[in-house]
Design an enzyme around this catalytic site. Structure first.
Site, PDB file in Angstrom:
ATOM      1  N   ALA A   1      -0.001  -7.980  -0.939  1.00  0.00           N
ATOM      2  CA  ALA A   1      -0.868  -7.631  -2.054  1.00  0.00           C
ATOM      3  C   ALA A   1      -0.643  -6.181  -2.467  1.00  0.00           C
ATOM      4  CB  ALA A   1      -2.341  -7.846  -1.684  1.00  0.00           C
ATOM      5  N   THR A   2      -1.054  -5.892  -3.685  1.00  0.00           N
ATOM      6  CA  THR A   2      -1.054  -4.532  -4.216  1.00  0.00           C
ATOM      7  C   THR A   2      -2.475  -4.204  -4.647  1.00  0.00           C
ATOM      8  OG1 THR A   2       1.219  -4.810  -4.999  1.00  0.00           O
ATOM      9  CG2 THR A   2      -0.038  -2.986  -5.921  1.00  0.00           C
ATOM     10  N   VAL A   3      -2.924  -2.998  -4.332  1.00  0.00           N
ATOM     11  CA  VAL A   3      -4.288  -2.578  -4.650  1.00  0.00           C
ATOM     12  C   VAL A   3      -4.242  -1.607  -5.824  1.00  0.00           C
ATOM     13  CG1 VAL A   3      -6.407  -1.536  -3.785  1.00  0.00           C
ATOM     14  CG2 VAL A   3      -4.954  -2.870  -2.242  1.00  0.00           C
TER      15      VAL A   3
ATOM     16  N   ARG B   1      -0.366  -0.407  -1.410  1.00  0.00           N
ATOM     17  CA  ARG B   1       0.497  -1.600  -1.398  1.00  0.00           C
ATOM     18  C   ARG B   1       0.583  -2.132   0.018  1.00  0.00           C
ATOM     19  NH1 ARG B   1       4.529  -3.799  -4.628  1.00  0.00           N
ATOM     20  NH2 ARG B   1       4.197  -2.141  -6.154  1.00  0.00           N
ATOM     21  N   GLY B   2       0.549  -3.450   0.145  1.00  0.00           N
ATOM     22  CA  GLY B   2       0.684  -4.104   1.440  1.00  0.00           C
ATOM     23  C   GLY B   2       1.776  -5.144   1.395  1.00  0.00           C
ATOM     24  N   SER B   3       1.869  -5.928   2.474  1.00  0.00           N
ATOM     25  CA  SER B   3       2.948  -6.908   2.569  1.00  0.00           C
ATOM     26  C   SER B   3       2.734  -8.090   1.641  1.00  0.00           C
ATOM     27  CB  SER B   3       3.067  -7.407   4.008  1.00  0.00           C
ATOM     28  OG  SER B   3       1.842  -7.988   4.413  1.00  0.00           O
TER      29      SER B   3
ATOM     30  N   ASP C   1      -9.905  -7.307  13.239  1.00  0.00           N
ATOM     31  CA  ASP C   1      -8.930  -6.280  12.850  1.00  0.00           C
ATOM     32  C   ASP C   1      -9.633  -4.960  12.560  1.00  0.00           C
ATOM     33  OD1 ASP C   1      -6.418  -5.300  12.414  1.00  0.00           O
ATOM     34  OD2 ASP C   1      -6.278  -5.981  10.348  1.00  0.00           O
TER      35      ASP C   1
ATOM     36  N   ILE D   1      -2.966   2.102  -6.301  1.00  0.00           N
ATOM     37  CA  ILE D   1      -3.412   3.076  -5.301  1.00  0.00           C
ATOM     38  C   ILE D   1      -3.004   2.679  -3.890  1.00  0.00           C
ATOM     39  CG2 ILE D   1      -5.370   3.887  -6.673  1.00  0.00           C
ATOM     40  CD1 ILE D   1      -7.184   2.059  -5.081  1.00  0.00           C
TER      41      ILE D   1
END
Length: 934
Positions: free
Chosen positions: A34-36, A30-32, A165, A28
């Site tokens: 990690a993937t969610v 995606r980051g630099s 953040d 659902i």
């Protein structure tokens, strides 16, 4: 926000994967790093979010740091913080099981405000509180979200935690609690605690807000870097953007920006990078403007203005924020069904009592002593999980009398420990000092003031804490502080190699900017707005506070010169060099660019593809706001001081070196901007579906931006070596300025100024050098960030290459150049050097300019092309100058091998290269001198 969850992420569907007591479903987000994924509890069939962190991007110490942070986060439970439910580690990933928020994040909620009335989860909200014309969200909804955000921040504040953040992307939304009771919300999330989806404040008929991703900014710094370069500093406090030390009040600035966006629909300050953003913040001078048609109340506007103060000292403090009427008072404009009842608990009671905080850390036993676990029929997975949750609405006096287990990285003060029944305070509770971070150590005066304010806030708190024996408390405090210091030192050694160089540059720029000699006779009121005198042409000096001087280079340039601006500096194109000291900055940058960025170089053999250079409209160096006239005509006119002439030469050398760095930077920017579309920024819509460009396209062939993996690797390599070259030139500018400043401090250049004959001239020279130094400092910081981004892109691209590709990590013949772990090392392909790229591009530009001159095409850009080519060729020669000026004792064996490689490049010796380059400079300079516009 989709009601059909079987359609979720059709493009990125993966096979189900068991992770502990959970099953990982579709992707659902995606980051630099990690993937969610969406996940489900195998027995209760309630939903969770599973964040899979790629361990290959973390070295050993970062993994240990992350583990310590996870243990702390497992003990923090609050209705408006996304709970970390569980954690599983494999050989390649860490899987973080977190609460699932079905409505996505606040940023998408605001962007899609016009369609919220069509969704089953939010149609009742829009029917009762429609969004106004000329605004973003209804003020009732805005105040509701703000109350819940403040509730979570107070919970963190009481535990001395800083989020750092806060932004709409990190504020996740869940369907309203009433929608779960009525059955409208069919997807039931897994509860981190009994009150996970019972709001501490606000309205139960509106969506529920939760803060996500807090605490990971320090443990996973690659996210903040990637996010910074992709646009998220829109919500960062200016003191962070200025690389200053900061405290928890940075979160309040972020709250102000989020509140503004909820009211207006866009952030208060928008820019493409943090340099331009800081310039806009400084230029605004705390004047926060709202659209005329915006219907927000004056109370909300006033709160936003108090939160968005550039100077953290002038910014609203936490005590005033938590006690303001907007947070504590009722929400005006409620319909009858949402009117508050007497039975509703206050947010302050929930925040300070800690009834939603798990009383025992998960580092110890999973079943707390002295407390019976109450059964929850609506939570069928509870028994199997063997996880204890606090009883609903448990009063503070019913806490366990057993203190929680201590964690090595625990940030909680004595006031956060469990209390004995019905005991009152026997000693003055004191919050531990703000944790000094590796990227931003705590500023001492703010830390001390913060601690004092914390004591006063605790005395006003409704909470009661148990007395802890003084000797035991002191011993435990000493142990915690020593362990935390060891963790901080280890973390800094392993990761913040680049940051130390930036600290040196920033420290010198701060010293110069705040020096009374530089400021001369200008006002020194710490909080008064002062304007730079002597602006030239149409340049407008921005009124800034002296405390914000670290960002004053923003007034000089935004990092990109306008194509229509005029390059007024009439510096000679002859090479002039001042004596550059062998400072730590220059030495570190020249000795090992690999030490900065984890780079190793293969022996140069063949030359790969070059690249396009900056467009012809690119202006090499910005004009300064101070007058640029001749230094010889300023003063009493009686005679010329010898030291003045030396100062004039110093100014010219610094400016020319900075100009060369700017030309190289512009070349690197062309490469970098082609990589920006590849930034890992896949967004999810409110339904949780991932918007993945390209559908089911093979990710190994094309990236998100449409570039092949080979193209990404080539662009990343070329951008990286060019950025490193620009850094070395910027560091040399700082070294020359540092040597000049040392002479000034020793009095070698102030012999005449004491007599009053060269005060005006000395002030002009000092201001001019200060302007360059501030510009260099900000450019240095910007290049560091972009180089790190490019380095990560290069590592990622090389891993995606076919195993038989020469640039694949398994085929690298050069060993690691950094001892922090192989995951941080980078090896650049053979033949990719900044000097070769720059030389080829300079010849290309000069040839194109000569052809245009002969054919009469684009004559306005010919001179710019000639000047840029000259500066680029001079920058190539700069490498040899730096190499000869550095003593051999300051270099390691790896640098000696690289110098040996550079002695022969494409069969041409170093001395012959210098002759060729100098001849090229002479030819281009002569051509440029003879060029005359018709």
């Amino acid at each position: 926000m989709s009601s059909s969850h079987h359609r979720r992420s059709r493009e990125t569907s993966h096979a189900e994967m068991p992770i502990g007591r959970y099953t990982r479903l579709d992707e659902i987000g995606r980051g630099s790093f990690a993937t969610v994924y969406q996940g489900v509890h195998t027995k209760s069939r309630t939903y969770v979010a599973i964040k899979s962190v790629n361990l290959s991007k973390l070295n050993k110490k970062l993994k240990e740091n992350l583990s310590s942070e996870i243990h702390i986060l497992k003990g923090l439970y609050h209705p408006h913080i996304v709970a970390l439910i569980d954690c599983h580690e494999t050989t390649s990933h860490i899987h973080l099981v977190m609460e699932y928020c079905a409505l996505g994040d606040l940023s998408l909620f605001i962007k899609r405000r016009d369609t919220l009335g069509d969704h089953r989860y939010t149609q009742d909200m829009i029917a009762k509180y429609p969004n106004p014309r000329g605004g973003a969200l209804n003020e009732v909804v805005v105040r509701h979200f703000l109350k819940q955000l403040a509730s979570a921040l107070k919970f963190l504040r009481d535990r001395n935690l800083i989020h750092r953040d806060i932004k709409p992307q990190n504020l996740l939304l869940c369907p309203s609690p009433s929608s779960y009771r009525s059955g409208v919300a069919q997807v039931v999330p897994f509860k981190g605690c009994d009150e996970s989806f019972s709001p501490a404040t606000g309205l139960e008929s509106l969506p529920m807000l939760k803060i996500a991703d807090f605490g990971f900014a320090r443990s996973l710094p690659s996210t903040s870097l990637a996010e910074t370069l992709c646009g998220s500093p829109l919500y960062m406090a200016p003191e962070i953007l200025r690389y200053e030390k900061y405290d928890a009040k940075a979160d309040l600035w972020s709250v102000g920006t989020v509140l503004y966006e909820m009211v207006v629909g866009k952030p208060p300050f928008r820019a493409t990078n943090h340099v331009e953003l800081l310039r806009k913040i400084e230029k605004g001078e705390d004047r926060i403007k709202f659209p005329e048609e915006n219907p927000a109340s004056e109370q909300i506007k006033s709160l936003i203005r108090m939160l968005l103060k550039r100077n953290p000292v002038e910014r609203m403090n936490f005590s005033d924020f938590f006690d303001c009427d907007t947070i504590t008072g009722p929400i005006p404009g409620l319909i009858a069904d949402d009117a508050p009842s007497t039975s509703r608990r206050s947010s302050v009671a929930v925040n300070t009592s800690g009834s939603t905080s798990r009383p025992q850390s998960r580092t110890g036993s999973r079943t707390p002593t002295g407390m019976k676990r109450e059964k929850d029929a609506s939570y069928p997975g509870k028994k199997d999980d063997q996880v204890s949750y606090p009883a609903a609405h448990r009063p503070p006096t019913q806490r366990s009398d057993t203190p929680p287990a201590s964690s090595p990285m625990r940030r909680m003060g004595s006031g956060d420990r469990a209390t004995t029944s019905k005991e009152t305070v026997t000693t003055t509770p004191r919050r531990p000092s703000v944790v000094s971070l590796a990227t931003a150590p705590g500023r001492q005066e703010l830390v001390d003031r913060n601690a004092t304010a914390a004591v006063m806030e605790r005395q006003r708190s409704r909470n009661t804490y148990a007395g802890v024996p003084q000797t035991e408390k002191q011993a435990e405090k000493t142990k915690e502080e020593s362990e935390r210091a060891a963790q901080e030192i280890a973390f800094e050694r392993d990761y913040v190699l680049v940051e130390k160089r930036a600290v040196e540059v920033n420290a010198f720029a701060d010293e110069l900017a705040h020096s009374p000699r530089i400021q001369g006779g200008f006002p020194r009121n710490a909080y008064a707005l002062s304007r730079r005198p002597g602006t030239q042409g149409s340049s407008t000096a921005t009124a800034t506070s002296p405390l914000a001087t670290t960002g004053k280079a923003m007034q000089v340039a935004s990092g990109r010169a306008r194509a229509d601006s005029t390059h007024t500096r009439q510096g000679s194109y002859e090479r002039r060099y001042g004596q550059s000291p062998t400072s730590a900055i220059s030495k570190a940058l020249h000795m090992a660019s690999g030490r900065l960025f984890g780079m190793g170089f293969s022996p140069p053999m063949t030359i790969t593809k070059g690249g396009r250079s900056p467009p012809l409209g690119y202006n090499p160096f910005p004009a300064y706001p101070a007058a640029q006239g001749s230094l010889m005509v300023v003063g009493d006119g009686a005679r010329t001081n010898v030291t003045l002439d030396e100062d004039a030469k110093t100014v010219q050398v610094i400016e020319e070196c900075a100009t060369r760095s700017d030309v190289v930077y512009g070349f690197a920017e062309v490469k970098y901007k082609q990589l920006i579309p590849l930034a890992p920024s896949v967004q999810t819509d409110p339904s949780g579906r991932a918007n993945v460009p390209g559908g089911e396209r093979d990710s190994t062939d094309l990236t998100d931006g449409g570039l092949t993996v080979d193209a990404v690797v080539t662009l990343s390599e070329e951008a990286l070596v060019l950025y490193v070259k620009a850094l070395s030139l910027l560091a040399k500018s700082m070294d020359i300025a540092g040597a000049w400043w040392s002479r000034k401090n020793r009095g070698e250049a102030f012999g005449e100024s004491a007599m009053g004959r060269t005060d005006a001239t000395s002030t002009l020279v000092s201001n001019r050098i200060n302007n360059v130094v501030q510009w260099v400092r900000n450019r240095f910081n910007e290049v560091l960030e972009k180089a790190e981004f490019v380095r990560l892109k290069l590592i990622e691209g090389q891993k995606r290459l076919p195993p038989d590709h020469p640039s694949h990590p398994s085929n690298h013949s050069v060993g690691p150049s950094v001892g922090s772990g192989a995951s941080t090392d980078v090896v650049v392909s053979s033949g990719v050097t900044a000097e070769k790229l720059m030389y080829d591009r300079a010849l290309e530009m000069s040839r194109a300019a000569a052809i245009n001159e002969l054919t009469g095409e684009e004559l306005s850009g010919c001179e710019i092309a000639y000047v840029t080519a000259i500066r680029m060729l001079e920058a190539v020669l700069e490498e040899e100058e730096v190499s000869r000026s550095e003593p051999g004792s300051g270099t390691d064996r790896g640098d000696a091998r690289r110098d040996g490689d550079k002695a022969m490049l494409d069969g041409v010796r170093m001395e012959d290269r210098q002759v060729v380059i100098k001849s090229s400079i002479f030819i281009v300079t002569r051509k440029q001198s003879s060029f005359v516009l018709p």
